[in-house]
Design a protein around this motif. Structure first.
Motif, mmCIF file in Angstrom:
data_model
loop_
_atom_site.group_PDB
_atom_site.id
_atom_site.type_symbol
_atom_site.label_atom_id
_atom_site.label_comp_id
_atom_site.label_asym_id
_atom_site.label_seq_id
_atom_site.Cartn_x
_atom_site.Cartn_y
_atom_site.Cartn_z
ATOM 1 N N CYS A 361 -63.449 -41.840 14.840
ATOM 2 C CA CYS A 361 -62.944 -42.942 14.019
ATOM 3 C C CYS A 361 -64.079 -43.536 13.177
ATOM 4 C CB CYS A 361 -62.338 -44.017 14.925
ATOM 5 S SG CYS A 361 -61.915 -45.516 14.033
ATOM 6 N N VAL A 363 -64.088 -46.409 11.745
ATOM 7 C CA VAL A 363 -64.180 -47.854 11.963
ATOM 8 C C VAL A 363 -64.960 -48.173 13.249
ATOM 9 C CG1 VAL A 363 -62.865 -50.000 12.229
ATOM 10 C CG2 VAL A 363 -61.987 -48.150 10.767
ATOM 11 N N CYS A 364 -64.522 -47.601 14.353
ATOM 12 C CA CYS A 364 -65.134 -47.986 15.623
ATOM 13 C C CYS A 364 -65.828 -46.842 16.355
ATOM 14 C CB CYS A 364 -64.092 -48.620 16.539
ATOM 15 S SG CYS A 364 -62.995 -47.404 17.279
ATOM 16 N N CYS A 379 -56.716 -43.749 15.645
ATOM 17 C CA CYS A 379 -57.771 -44.027 16.631
ATOM 18 C C CYS A 379 -57.132 -44.524 17.918
ATOM 19 C CB CYS A 379 -58.746 -45.076 16.088
ATOM 20 S SG CYS A 379 -59.970 -45.529 17.330
ATOM 21 N N CYS A 382 -58.973 -48.534 18.205
ATOM 22 C CA CYS A 382 -58.661 -49.633 17.282
ATOM 23 C C CYS A 382 -57.391 -49.369 16.490
ATOM 24 C CB CYS A 382 -59.840 -49.917 16.350
ATOM 25 S SG CYS A 382 -60.024 -48.642 15.076
HETATM 26 ZN ZN LIG Z 1 -61.276 -46.932 15.809
#
Ligand SMILES: [Zn+2]
Length: 444
Positions: A361, A363-364, A379, A382
């Motif tokens: 992912c 983002v995270c 994901c 998140c």
């Molecule tokens: Zn994520």
């Protein structure tokens, strides 16, 4: 007249008795004025014969003598009257003795011999040849030994060959523990590393030069030249009376029996190329099996538990790998197809193996899971979504490389060519006799 005398006693556990009888005949022929034209040939035949003794050895003596009839009669007398230790578990001995007189070995004999290395031959075929070529022969108890005797004559060891120096025990010691200093064997092994083979098994620290059991052989050292064997044996601490010794020329350690297979017949020996069809698997007893696709059809291959290091290598094969395998074919049973029992594995090509996974992912950094066909990824942590993207692919390391793999020395056949012999193959027969190629131990 040039004589070729074939001997097979078919009784011994590892060829020990056959060579012992040969040693008695050699001594007798020497007294009758025979001029030996070669070392005695110790010919190993197809090790997968069902009725066989484990070693499946036969002997050919090649010599010139003024009265061949007399020589044959003497050999026959010895074969009949030799006192040999008997193993109650063994079938009755079926000795055979065959004499061919002539300078050139007829092609019929050569072909028979080649077949005896790889296939199962009948006694009647040996008898037919004896009749056709007007050979002198003698046999008892059914005459199975005629097969080995004829086959030995038919293999003049014109190509690759090795030597073995065999020492015989005094009959008073037969059946008793062999008194060989173990440390001296390891020392000899390290000094003569390049000119001898299979003296010991490195992993189990077992000495391989001495047989076990009651046979008359004290020990045998295998190697590349007669003189290196003479030097090697002088290094050993032997604490028992030795009756005599003989240096043999042999197809041992040449893999002569593993020519390309023409078909998949039970009990035959040979080799074949193919593609691995499935991931090798461990079955009951720790044996490893895999399926090989060959031009002869699909073939199940086995590396049995005693093959140890070879078995470990086989487990690293992957579907698609190109290999060559050699060994003996075990007949089909009620539950199982034919199985090739691996004596060697030659890995020609290891296919690359990939592992694929979804990207992480953005983002995270969590792991992403597919939402379905063409639905993209989400994901796990998140819940961020991304459109469909191709999976990432990494090449997995392979822990096996192209190369030649054998079981450890303790599990190799007499005929198996050890890895250290590669590149040492002889192209021409080496027949120059050492002055003391046989004798009693005082001449060592
Ligand atoms: Zn994520």
């Amino acid at each position: 007249m040039q004589c070729h005398l074939g001997i097979d006693d078919t009784d011994s556990q590892a060829g020990g008795c056959t060579t012992y009888i040969a040693s008695l005949i050699i001594e007798k022929l020497g007294k009758l004025g025979a001029q030996f034209t070669d070392y005695p040939n110790l010919i190993r035949l197809n090790p997968n014969i069902p009725y066989k003794t484990r070693g499946n050895a036969a002997i050919a003596l090649r010599f010139k003598v003024p009265a061949p009839e007399k020589a044959f009669a003497a050999a026959k007398w010895i074969l009949r009257n030799s006192l040999l230790p008997t193993d109650p578990l063994n079938q009755k001995p079926e000795p055979g003795l065959v004499l061919f007189i002539g300078d050139r070995i007829p092609s019929m004999l050569r072909i028979f011999s080649q077949e005896a290395l790889q296939t199962v031959l009948s006694i009647s075929r040996a008898r037919d040849l004896i009749k056709q070529l007007h050979l002198r022969s003698f046999s008892t108890n059914g005459g199975r030994g005629l097969i080995g005797a004829v086959a030995a004559i038919g293999n003049p060891l014109n190509e690759d060959h090795t030597f073995e120096l065999i020492c015989y025990r005094h009959p008073k010691n037969w059946g008793f523990l062999r008194k060989i200093g173990k440390a001296s064997v390891f020392e000899m092994d390290s000094v003569f590393r390049s000119s001898t083979f299979n003296n010991s098994d490195p992993k189990s620290s077992r000495i391989l030069i001495a047989p076990r059991g009651p046979d008359p052989v004290l020990l045998g050292i295998r190697g590349e030249t007669p003189s290196s064997l003479m030097n090697a044996i002088r290094m050993l601490d032997l604490d028992e009376q030795v009756q005599g010794y003989v240096i043999y020329r042999s197809n041992q350690g040449t893999s002569e029996h593993l020519q390309t297979l023409k078909g998949l017949q039970p009990h035959e020996a040979g080799s074949v190329r193919g593609t691995v069809m499935d991931h090798p698997r461990i079955e009951r007893g720790g044996h490893v099996f895999f399926e090989l696709s060959t031009k002869l059809g699909s073939l199940k291959c086995a590396a049995y538990e005693p093959s140890d290091s070879l078995r470990q290598k086989v487990l690293l094969l992957e579907k698609g790998d190109r290999v060559q395998v050699g060994g003996g074919i075990r007949p089909a049973s009620s539950t199982d197809a034919l199985v090739l029992n691996l004596e060697f594995l030659l890995v020609e090509e290891c296919i690359p193996v990939y592992r694929t996974f979804n990207p992480l992912c953005l983002v995270c950094g969590g792991s992403m899971t597919s939402m379905g066909y063409r639905q993209g990824l989400r994901c796990r942590k998140c819940r961020a979504r991304v459109p469909p993207i191709p999976k990432l692919r990494v090449t997995q390391p392979r822990n096996i490389a192209p190369g030649f793999y054998l079981p450890p020395p303790r599990s190799q056949r007499h005929l198996t060519k050890p890895i250290k012999r590669f590149g040492k193959e002889r192209r021409r027969p080496y027949r120059r006799l050492l002055e003391a190629w046989y004798g009693n131990v005082s001449s060592l």
